[in-house]
Motif scaffolding. Sequence first.
Motif, PDB file in Angstrom:
ATOM      1  N   LEU A  77       0.948  -1.230  -0.090  1.00 55.43           N
ATOM      2  CA  LEU A  77      -0.060  -0.116   0.090  1.00 55.43           C
ATOM      3  C   LEU A  77       0.775   1.378  -0.027  1.00 55.43           C
ATOM      4  O   LEU A  77       1.839   1.294   0.851  1.00 55.43           O
ATOM      5  CB  LEU A  77      -0.898   0.123   1.335  1.00 55.43           C
ATOM      6  N   ILE A  78       0.683   2.147  -1.085  1.00 49.28           N
ATOM      7  CA  ILE A  78       1.570   3.532  -0.834  1.00 49.28           C
ATOM      8  C   ILE A  78       0.506   4.608  -0.703  1.00 49.28           C
ATOM      9  O   ILE A  78      -0.472   4.840  -1.350  1.00 49.28           O
ATOM     10  CB  ILE A  78       2.071   3.606  -2.399  1.00 49.28           C
ATOM     11  N   TYR A  79       0.886   5.323   0.425  1.00 49.99           N
ATOM     12  CA  TYR A  79      -0.084   6.458   0.678  1.00 49.99           C
ATOM     13  C   TYR A  79       0.336   7.622   0.048  1.00 49.99           C
ATOM     14  O   TYR A  79       1.583   7.706  -0.409  1.00 49.99           O
ATOM     15  CB  TYR A  79       0.019   6.467   2.326  1.00 49.99           C
ATOM     16  N   GLY A  80      -0.390   8.827   0.179  1.00 47.37           N
ATOM     17  CA  GLY A  80      -0.144  10.102  -0.443  1.00 47.37           C
ATOM     18  C   GLY A  80       1.130  10.559   0.107  1.00 47.37           C
ATOM     19  O   GLY A  80       1.749  11.476  -0.798  1.00 47.37           O
ATOM     20  N   ASP A  81       1.353  10.547   1.392  1.00 51.32           N
ATOM     21  CA  ASP A  81       2.686  11.000   2.015  1.00 51.32           C
ATOM     22  C   ASP A  81       3.791  10.272   1.938  1.00 51.32           C
ATOM     23  O   ASP A  81       4.744  10.562   2.288  1.00 51.32           O
ATOM     24  CB  ASP A  81       2.295  11.265   3.138  1.00 51.32           C
ATOM     25  N   GLY A  82       3.901   8.983   1.050  1.00 45.79           N
ATOM     26  CA  GLY A  82       5.004   8.310   0.916  1.00 45.79           C
ATOM     27  C   GLY A  82       5.165   7.320   1.736  1.00 45.79           C
ATOM     28  O   GLY A  82       5.889   6.391   1.530  1.00 45.79           O
ATOM     29  N   TYR A  83       4.540   7.132   2.642  1.00 49.38           N
ATOM     30  CA  TYR A  83       4.197   6.001   3.675  1.00 49.38           C
ATOM     31  C   TYR A  83       3.717   4.637   2.931  1.00 49.38           C
ATOM     32  O   TYR A  83       2.738   4.976   2.020  1.00 49.38           O
ATOM     33  CB  TYR A  83       3.299   6.007   4.681  1.00 49.38           C
ATOM     34  N   THR A  84       4.366   3.401   3.362  1.00 51.56           N
ATOM     35  CA  THR A  84       4.088   2.133   2.564  1.00 51.56           C
ATOM     36  C   THR A  84       3.751   1.217   3.950  1.00 51.56           C
ATOM     37  O   THR A  84       4.452   1.358   4.767  1.00 51.56           O
ATOM     38  CB  THR A  84       5.206   1.838   1.686  1.00 51.56           C
ATOM     39  N   GLN A  85       3.024   0.162   3.452  1.00 50.66           N
ATOM     40  CA  GLN A  85       2.656  -0.804   4.309  1.00 50.66           C
ATOM     41  C   GLN A  85       2.612  -2.192   3.347  1.00 50.66           C
ATOM     42  O   GLN A  85       2.355  -2.039   2.067  1.00 50.66           O
ATOM     43  CB  GLN A  85       1.202  -0.773   4.971  1.00 50.66           C
ATOM     44  N   GLU A  86       3.577  -3.349   4.119  1.00 51.53           N
ATOM     45  CA  GLU A  86       3.475  -4.438   3.366  1.00 51.53           C
ATOM     46  C   GLU A  86       2.762  -5.603   3.842  1.00 51.53           C
ATOM     47  O   GLU A  86       2.627  -5.620   4.639  1.00 51.53           O
ATOM     48  CB  GLU A  86       5.154  -4.815   3.161  1.00 51.53           C
ATOM     49  N   TYR A  87       2.122  -6.250   2.715  1.00 48.78           N
ATOM     50  CA  TYR A  87       1.279  -7.396   3.080  1.00 48.78           C
ATOM     51  C   TYR A  87       1.404  -8.516   2.363  1.00 48.78           C
ATOM     52  O   TYR A  87       1.907  -8.199   1.155  1.00 48.78           O
ATOM     53  CB  TYR A  87      -0.109  -7.325   3.210  1.00 48.78           C
ATOM     54  N   ASP A  88       1.192  -9.851   2.723  1.00 47.22           N
ATOM     55  CA  ASP A  88       1.051 -10.891   1.902  1.00 47.22           C
ATOM     56  C   ASP A  88      -0.433 -11.085   1.625  1.00 47.22           C
ATOM     57  O   ASP A  88      -1.289 -11.064   2.544  1.00 47.22           O
ATOM     58  CB  ASP A  88       1.541 -12.219   2.431  1.00 47.22           C
ATOM     59  N   LEU A  89      -0.906 -11.623   0.364  1.00 44.50           N
ATOM     60  CA  LEU A  89      -2.334 -11.622   0.005  1.00 44.50           C
ATOM     61  C   LEU A  89      -2.276 -13.110  -0.745  1.00 44.50           C
ATOM     62  O   LEU A  89      -1.632 -13.352  -1.693  1.00 44.50           O
ATOM     63  CB  LEU A  89      -2.873 -10.365  -0.949  1.00 44.50           C
ATOM     64  N   ALA A  90      -3.251 -13.698  -0.033  1.00 43.64           N
ATOM     65  CA  ALA A  90      -3.636 -15.247  -0.616  1.00 43.64           C
ATOM     66  C   ALA A  90      -5.294 -15.114  -0.832  1.00 43.64           C
ATOM     67  O   ALA A  90      -6.036 -15.184   0.016  1.00 43.64           O
ATOM     68  CB  ALA A  90      -2.874 -16.114   0.515  1.00 43.64           C
ATOM     69  N   LEU A  91      -5.514 -15.317  -2.120  1.00 42.73           N
ATOM     70  CA  LEU A  91      -6.741 -15.305  -2.608  1.00 42.73           C
ATOM     71  C   LEU A  91      -7.295 -16.503  -3.216  1.00 42.73           C
ATOM     72  O   LEU A  91      -8.467 -17.239  -3.007  1.00 42.73           O
ATOM     73  CB  LEU A  91      -7.307 -14.368  -3.493  1.00 42.73           C
ATOM     74  N   GLY A  92      -6.399 -17.113  -3.922  1.00 47.12           N
ATOM     75  CA  GLY A  92      -6.674 -18.375  -4.737  1.00 47.12           C
ATOM     76  C   GLY A  92      -7.679 -17.863  -5.837  1.00 47.12           C
ATOM     77  O   GLY A  92      -7.854 -16.705  -5.841  1.00 47.12           O
ATOM     78  N   GLN A  93      -8.050 -18.925  -6.564  1.00 38.33           N
ATOM     79  CA  GLN A  93      -8.712 -18.403  -7.691  1.00 38.33           C
ATOM     80  C   GLN A  93     -10.238 -19.012  -7.579  1.00 38.33           C
ATOM     81  O   GLN A  93     -10.868 -18.793  -8.543  1.00 38.33           O
ATOM     82  CB  GLN A  93      -8.203 -18.695  -9.035  1.00 38.33           C
ATOM     83  N   GLU A  94     -10.510 -19.694  -6.486  1.00 36.28           N
ATOM     84  CA  GLU A  94     -11.721 -20.381  -6.471  1.00 36.28           C
ATOM     85  C   GLU A  94     -12.898 -19.450  -5.765  1.00 36.28           C
ATOM     86  O   GLU A  94     -12.423 -19.002  -4.614  1.00 36.28           O
ATOM     87  CB  GLU A  94     -12.002 -21.545  -5.220  1.00 36.28           C
ATOM     88  N   ARG A  95     -14.004 -19.104  -6.428  1.00 30.08           N
ATOM     89  CA  ARG A  95     -15.007 -17.975  -6.177  1.00 30.08           C
ATOM     90  C   ARG A  95     -15.657 -18.696  -4.780  1.00 30.08           C
ATOM     91  O   ARG A  95     -15.863 -19.929  -4.822  1.00 30.08           O
ATOM     92  CB  ARG A  95     -15.967 -18.117  -7.141  1.00 30.08           C
ATOM     93  N   GLY A  96     -16.092 -17.907  -3.926  1.00 34.51           N
ATOM     94  CA  GLY A  96     -16.950 -18.199  -2.807  1.00 34.51           C
ATOM     95  C   GLY A  96     -15.815 -18.735  -1.410  1.00 34.51           C
ATOM     96  O   GLY A  96     -16.356 -19.069  -0.606  1.00 34.51           O
ATOM     97  N   ASN A  97     -14.511 -18.632  -1.674  1.00 37.19           N
ATOM     98  CA  ASN A  97     -13.592 -18.953  -0.713  1.00 37.19           C
ATOM     99  C   ASN A  97     -13.027 -17.623   0.009  1.00 37.19           C
ATOM    100  O   ASN A  97     -12.979 -16.655  -0.619  1.00 37.19           O
ATOM    101  CB  ASN A  97     -12.293 -19.757  -1.390  1.00 37.19           C
ATOM    102  N   GLU A  98     -12.791 -17.712   1.319  1.00 36.16           N
ATOM    103  CA  GLU A  98     -12.459 -16.677   2.037  1.00 36.16           C
ATOM    104  C   GLU A  98     -10.680 -16.539   1.660  1.00 36.16           C
ATOM    105  O   GLU A  98     -10.060 -17.382   1.143  1.00 36.16           O
ATOM    106  CB  GLU A  98     -12.190 -17.024   3.528  1.00 36.16           C
ATOM    107  N   GLY A  99     -10.294 -15.286   1.699  1.00 38.85           N
ATOM    108  CA  GLY A  99      -9.047 -14.819   1.504  1.00 38.85           C
ATOM    109  C   GLY A  99      -8.220 -14.785   2.855  1.00 38.85           C
ATOM    110  O   GLY A  99      -8.704 -14.771   3.739  1.00 38.85           O
ATOM    111  N   LEU A 100      -6.879 -14.580   2.370  1.00 39.60           N
ATOM    112  CA  LEU A 100      -6.062 -14.422   3.774  1.00 39.60           C
ATOM    113  C   LEU A 100      -5.165 -13.358   3.393  1.00 39.60           C
ATOM    114  O   LEU A 100      -4.494 -13.055   2.360  1.00 39.60           O
ATOM    115  CB  LEU A 100      -5.114 -15.641   3.935  1.00 39.60           C
TER     116      LEU A 100
END
Length: 135
Positions: A77-100
């Motif tokens: 995530l890149i904010y307007g003031d230059g601050y950033t936050q990092e994450y790992d995103l796990a979605l998979g491609q199966e509709r109807g499943n939760e993400g992480l």
Amino acid sequence: MPVLLAAVLSGCQNDYGYINARWVEEIDLTPNPQLEKALENKAITEASYIQAFADAMNKGTRINGDLDYAADYDMLLIYGDGYTQEYDLALGQERGNEGLLVAAFDSTSKGYSIPAKNADKLRGILYGRSAYPIP
């Protein structure tokens, strides 16, 4: 004023705090190189898409215990003031499943379950609306 502040903060159920989409200028997504499937780098700048990511993050609920997962994307995530936050995103491609969603600074124990409805919206953005219509 205190009542308004309490109402705004009541949605802050995550340790990473409330993500205000208006402050985020860009979301950069880099595919996990260890995955077999070919994913593309993405740079999200459209306000409605950033809002969908913020909504998904804000609705996440904490998962207790050690995590064993493979992220689809490294998310920045890149904010307007230059601050950033990092994450790992796990979605998979199966509709109807939760993400992480996992904060990159603590990738073994601070995970958040993204509700299936929100995860499906993110899949629609990342993998195409025709395959994953945005509800």
